[in-house]
Enzyme design. Structure first.
Site, PDB file in Angstrom:
ATOM      1  N   MET A   1       0.844  -1.212   0.000  1.00 11.64           N
ATOM      2  CA  MET A   1       0.000   0.000   0.000  1.00 11.64           C
ATOM      3  C   MET A   1       0.873   1.253   0.000  1.00 11.64           C
ATOM      4  O   MET A   1       1.912   1.304   0.633  1.00 11.64           O
ATOM      5  CB  MET A   1      -0.879   0.029   1.263  1.00 11.64           C
ATOM      6  N   CYS A   2       0.388   2.227  -0.676  1.00 14.58           N
ATOM      7  CA  CYS A   2       1.107   3.487  -0.773  1.00 14.58           C
ATOM      8  C   CYS A   2       0.679   4.384   0.382  1.00 14.58           C
ATOM      9  O   CYS A   2      -0.184   4.041   1.175  1.00 14.58           O
ATOM     10  CB  CYS A   2       0.774   4.177  -2.073  1.00 14.58           C
TER      11      CYS A   2
END
Lengths: 256, 256
Positions: A1-2
């Site tokens: 996930m960013c």
């Protein structure tokens, strides 16, 4: 996930403090090493920096940390690649022009089987689901409203509808700004805070840095900060609910 | 008048040497103090830096000079404002997307009574004649070719026609790239050189700097540099004729 970071203010404010903690997550305190980017509105113009090197070792990130760019709307992103290789054209935020304004977009999450028909003015340059979603959103916005920017209430209703549609394909935490409003949508993780008078001292979670905002601000200043995970350990951040769209203008959260 | 600098190569090359001399013109050896900008293609992505501070004192220009970004297509611009105030959104180069590619454009000159009908997908964010011309050019390109990038010969013929039309309104020295080709049009001042084997030492006109390109290149490298006024004092630059359009691909000048 960013990881996402957004700022919306009523007066041009520098983001050095928040970015310092945020950039630390790009390879040091977290695993998001697949590039990063940041865009600052300045008037109607945009300063746009992207880099597929980790934020922690990027010379461009060093510049941002040492050179205080003042802006009323900022969107930053640190990438952990889920779809698309680590190349410059896949780094967020993305920028496009619509109605003689720049629009800036960043996304955290993963969309599955998302293949919108893109037969309008916007096409992805890279290979991410995120840029596809951005192009689709602008295409439909243009289709809905024709040649002119609508009133904020209409635009907000449209964004609520579109983000819900896109979020039905997976995780869609996103930040979008046209230099006036900052539209924010949460699927899983997003927090915000509005810093305003009386300002206090904030201490970063990711770095040994603290700042006394009362020394840097005037009593009229309002600064909304929106982020994937709280940046400071001594302030009270509000968590978004799943599916929430929130819109910030001049540092204020607009009522639903 | 502004100053233009373009580079087109067959292998990613850094522009530090040429930019060092060029940036000196932004406030030191010349009067172009109204901002500057540079865009580098990297794969299909673009690194875009604009600043309304003079290049000579800009921290972003310092970054470019010290951090060698390698690119096959670069466009840089130093601005002397003729139309539009000194604000970020009026700094060249401008960037737009068409057909899933970025297009980068910079202009030197002044267009009089130029008011094209802009009823397509591209509208200026700032107030310059240059951005108007760029939007018009992309709008007409899309109208002519529909949904796909045409062959280079067709695109070149189109650019020849369009640049002649726009140049009929005044001075239109311009650089335009889609990351593959560098289209260049001269109304008044434009020079080019193709550096290739055997490489020699070049000495900047604007600064006490020389570089031996033979140490930095391989025999297969080709680097075309296009600029408003020759950057070096010991190389032979070719001057464009008025009204000429020249197209560079992989460091080669394409035949007319």
């Amino acid at each position: 996930m960013c990881q996402l970071l957004g700022m919306n203010c009523n007066t041009p404010t520098d983001i050095v403090f928040s970015f310092t903690g945020f950039a630390t997550r790009g390879g040091l305190t977290d695993e998001h090493r697949d590039g990063w980017g940041i865009a600052f509105f300045e008037g109607n113009g945009v300063r746009h920096f992207v880099d597929h090197q980790p934020a922690i070792s990027s010379p461009v990130a060093e510049l941002i940390k040492s050179f205080p760019i003042k802006s009323k709307n900022v969107i930053a992103h640190i990438r952990k690649a889920t779809q698309g290789p680590v190349i410059l054209e896949n780094c967020h935020p993305f920028v496009r022009e619509c109605w003689g304004r720049y629009w800036v977009f960043a996304h955290n999450g993963d969309l599955k089987d998302f293949a919108p028909v893109l037969d309008g003015a916007y096409h992805p340059v890279g290979t991410t689901d995120s840029e596809q979603a951005f192009c689709y959103l602008l295409q439909e916005m243009r289709r809905r409203f024709g040649d002119t920017l609508p009133a904020m209430s209409e635009l907000t209703a449209f964004m609520r509808e579109m983000t819900a549609e896109i979020a039905s394909y997976g995780t869609f935490n996103m930040l979008l700004s046209n230099g006036e409003a900052l539209f924010t949508h949460c699927s899983t993780n997003l927090y915000y805070i509005v810093r305003q008078h009386p300002f206090a001292t904030a201490a970063l979670s990711d770095d040994e840095v603290a700042v006394d905002f009362s020394e840097l601000t005037t009593p009229k200043d309002k600064v909304a900060v929106i982020v994937t995970a709280p940046l400071t350990k001594n302030e009270c951040w509000t968590q978004f609910k799943t599916g929430e769209l929130k819109v910030f203008v001049d540092g204020d959260l607009l009522p639903d």
